[in-house]
Design a protein around this motif. Structure first.
Motif, short mmCIF file in Angstrom:
data_model
loop_
_atom_site.label_atom_id
_atom_site.label_comp_id
_atom_site.label_asym_id
_atom_site.label_seq_id
_atom_site.Cartn_x
_atom_site.Cartn_y
_atom_site.Cartn_z
N GLU A 14 0.83 -1.21 0.00
CA GLU A 14 0.00 0.00 0.00
C GLU A 14 0.86 1.25 0.00
O GLU A 14 1.74 1.41 0.83
CB GLU A 14 -0.91 0.01 1.22
CG GLU A 14 -1.92 1.14 1.20
CD GLU A 14 -2.90 1.02 2.35
OE1 GLU A 14 -3.84 1.81 2.39
OE2 GLU A 14 -2.70 0.15 3.21
N ASP A 117 -11.02 -3.65 6.66
CA ASP A 117 -10.72 -4.15 5.32
C ASP A 117 -11.79 -5.14 4.91
O ASP A 117 -12.04 -6.13 5.62
CB ASP A 117 -9.34 -4.82 5.32
CG ASP A 117 -8.26 -3.85 5.76
OD1 ASP A 117 -8.21 -2.74 5.20
OD2 ASP A 117 -7.48 -4.21 6.65
N TYR A 209 -6.37 1.70 -2.13
CA TYR A 209 -5.61 0.70 -2.87
C TYR A 209 -5.36 1.12 -4.32
O TYR A 209 -4.87 0.33 -5.11
CB TYR A 209 -6.36 -0.64 -2.84
CG TYR A 209 -6.86 -0.96 -1.44
CD1 TYR A 209 -5.95 -1.11 -0.39
CD2 TYR A 209 -8.21 -1.08 -1.16
CE1 TYR A 209 -6.38 -1.37 0.90
CE2 TYR A 209 -8.65 -1.34 0.13
CZ TYR A 209 -7.74 -1.48 1.15
OH TYR A 209 -8.17 -1.73 2.43
N PHE A 233 -1.74 -9.66 -0.70
CA PHE A 233 -2.71 -8.59 -0.47
C PHE A 233 -4.07 -9.14 -0.08
O PHE A 233 -4.71 -8.68 0.87
CB PHE A 233 -2.82 -7.73 -1.74
CG PHE A 233 -3.96 -6.75 -1.71
CD1 PHE A 233 -3.83 -5.53 -1.07
CD2 PHE A 233 -5.16 -7.05 -2.34
CE1 PHE A 233 -4.88 -4.63 -1.05
CE2 PHE A 233 -6.22 -6.16 -2.33
CZ PHE A 233 -6.07 -4.94 -1.67
N LYS A 237 -6.18 -8.60 3.41
CA LYS A 237 -7.33 -7.71 3.39
C LYS A 237 -8.66 -8.38 3.11
O LYS A 237 -9.67 -7.69 2.96
CB LYS A 237 -7.11 -6.60 2.34
CG LYS A 237 -5.89 -5.73 2.62
CD LYS A 237 -6.06 -4.97 3.92
CE LYS A 237 -4.84 -4.13 4.24
NZ LYS A 237 -4.96 -3.47 5.56
#
Length: 497
Positions: A14, A117, A209, A233, A237
């Motif tokens: 990120e 998230d 993102y 990722f 998340k």
């Protein structure tokens, strides 16, 4: 600068974009009329609890929070005793309007803006010279991504090098970043095109993102098939969601006004350095007042523009913001103005059942599908094939006066930001609060007249709402019908220039 995940400290996925160096080089604007007086008033006003330039609260909620885009013009005040906040607009003779619950289009009310998230899918779309657009890879592997290969790679994208796209897929919102790279390959016909995207129950936090997706699509172009950063990722998340129920998206849920200054629409101010509201105003100019009427009437608005489509997705969001109403009980029986963002011909079936929406497309064929929309916006040209709506296309003196007030407030805001270095307010707040107060004032007046012993709407009432008694008559007739407000309109429908 790279921001690492709290749960995966070694995962550098990120990014936070650096400040725009060009902004610092711009000369400060000249002070607009009345700016010195506003600056004098500023010194006696309490400071807000908002972190500079972010719109997020920097600490506990104070007893009085002031969100004042122009300091002397627009103020939102929250009471310590939990009473309903109010908005005050000074300088134009506008009345105060009590705030109720505030709605913003497409914002998830889950957990009252707790930043959790909730990524339900991550995917890579590629253009194959034999098969066309196709999903190359995704997680989870069993997620339904039918149609995403066309939503995340807009028609006509082969003519541009990069883009980003907001879209809807069933009950989810998506964000995809597209890139086009020339290659020396006959099989790929000299160009490699891919999109990397994600799905979430709300688009509110998708902005976080954007830069990760931009980097990943470039990575996929240069090193096809290397998915380990995307896998990490998703594991970091991925969402844990309850059953989806009926699968409907709450486009405008009710949430507490106590968060209005702390977390209003952060996604757009982060992803668009210049501010999407500013560009929206500059792009449409006075035509914003025409779009405002159609949005308030909950019409189906379709925006056409050739690629790139990212900035056009922001126009969808801005159009939805024109119809915000915070008075309790108003609008509960009317269709929600649902943001669809980017659409293509695969969405025709879904649009056939929609009563109210705002969407954008790059496909000109939609202009011929007149049964799917009420208002068609071709770049800066607003038009409608509905004969009863065509009078609303003409700007009147009241419309121009409202736009003048909006422009004046923007000038005061820019002056306070760049000359006085006052970063406690921003253009997005000013824009949303300006139209919200205008809408509140209209419906407050209509509600008072409807509840009186003589429910007759006179020319004096209409002027008090900031409308023109003659030129806005057809708009008022439609407004009363759409919102089911029972009043008698006694204004003659005279010729309006």
């Amino acid at each position: 600068m790279v921001e690492q995940s709290d749960r995966a400290p070694l995962l550098d996925w990120e990014e936070i974009p650096p400040p725009d160096p060009n902004q610092a080089a711009q000369p400060p604007p000249q002070p607009p009329p009345g700016a010195e007086e506003a600056a004098t008033q500023k010194s006696s006003q309490p400071q807000t609890g908002t972190a500079a330039g972010t719109g997020w609260s920097s600490g506990s909620t104070p007893s009085i929070i002031t969100c004042s885009p122009t300091r002397s013009l627009t103020t939102v005040v929250l009471s310590e005793d939990g009473g309903r906040p109010r908005t005050e607009l000074f300088g134009h003779g506008w009345d105060r309007t009590a705030f109720g619950p505030v709605c913003f289009p497409g914002l998830s009310a889950r957990d009252q803006w707790e930043e959790k998230d909730q990524i339900v899918a991550v995917f890579v779309v590629t253009f194959d010279t034999r098969s066309g657009n196709m999903v190359e890879w995704c997680l989870p592997h069993d997620v339904n991504l039918d149609g995403v290969e066309f939503k995340s790679m807009a028609s006509g994208s082969h003519r541009i090098t990069s883009d980003f796209i907001y879209f809807r897929k069933g009950c989810y919102f998506g964000l995809a970043c597209f890139a086009n790279m020339p290659v020396e390959s006959e099989l790929e016909r000299g160009a490699r095109m891919k999109s990397v995207g994600i799905l979430s129950p709300s688009y509110t936090l998708l902005y976080r993102y954007m830069h990760f997706l931009e980097n990943q699509v470039r990575h996929q172009l240069q090193c096809p098939g290397q998915y380990s950063p995307l896998e990490a990722f998703y594991e970091d998340k991925k969402a844990v969601l309850p059953p989806t129920g009926n699968g409907l998206v709450n486009a405008c849920p009710t949430w507490s006004v106590t968060t209005i200054n702390r977390c209003m629409h952060p996604e757009m101010k982060i992803t668009h350095p210049a501010g999407c509201m500013s560009q929206f105003i500059q792009f449409f100019g006075e035509q914003i007042m025409v779009l405002w009427k159609f949005a308030l009437l909950r019409k189906r608005l379709l925006i056409f523009s050739p690629p790139p489509v990212g900035v056009v997705c922001y126009r969808v969001y801005c159009c939805c913001c024109l119809a915000n109403i915070s008075l309790p009980g108003i609008g509960v029986s009317v269709p929600e103005l649902r943001p669809f963002f980017y659409i293509n011909i695969a969405d025709i079936t879904a649009l056939e059942t929609e009563l109210s929406y705002v969407a954008c497309t790059t496909e000109k064929i939609f202009e011929e599908k007149k049964e799917l929309y009420d208002v068609y916006i071709d770049n800066q040209i607003v038009k409608t094939h509905r004969s009863h709506l065509q009078p609303l296309l003409r700007l009147n003196a009241a419309d121009k006066e409202k736009y003048r007030k909006l422009t004046e407030q923007r000038q005061l805001l820019l002056y306070s930001q760049e000359v006085e270095e006052d970063c406690t307010a921003n253009e997005e707040d000013l824009f949303i609060l300006f139209f919200m107060e205008m809408n509140n004032r209209i419906f407050q007046t209509l509600s008072e007249v409807a509840g009186s012993n003589d429910p007759t709407l006179t020319a004096e009432h209409v002027r008090a709402m900031g409308l023109d008694p003659q030129c806005d008559r057809s708009f008022l007739v439609d407004l009363l019908e759409v919102y089911g407000i029972d009043v008698t309109l006694v204004i003659d429908n005279l010729c309006c220039p």
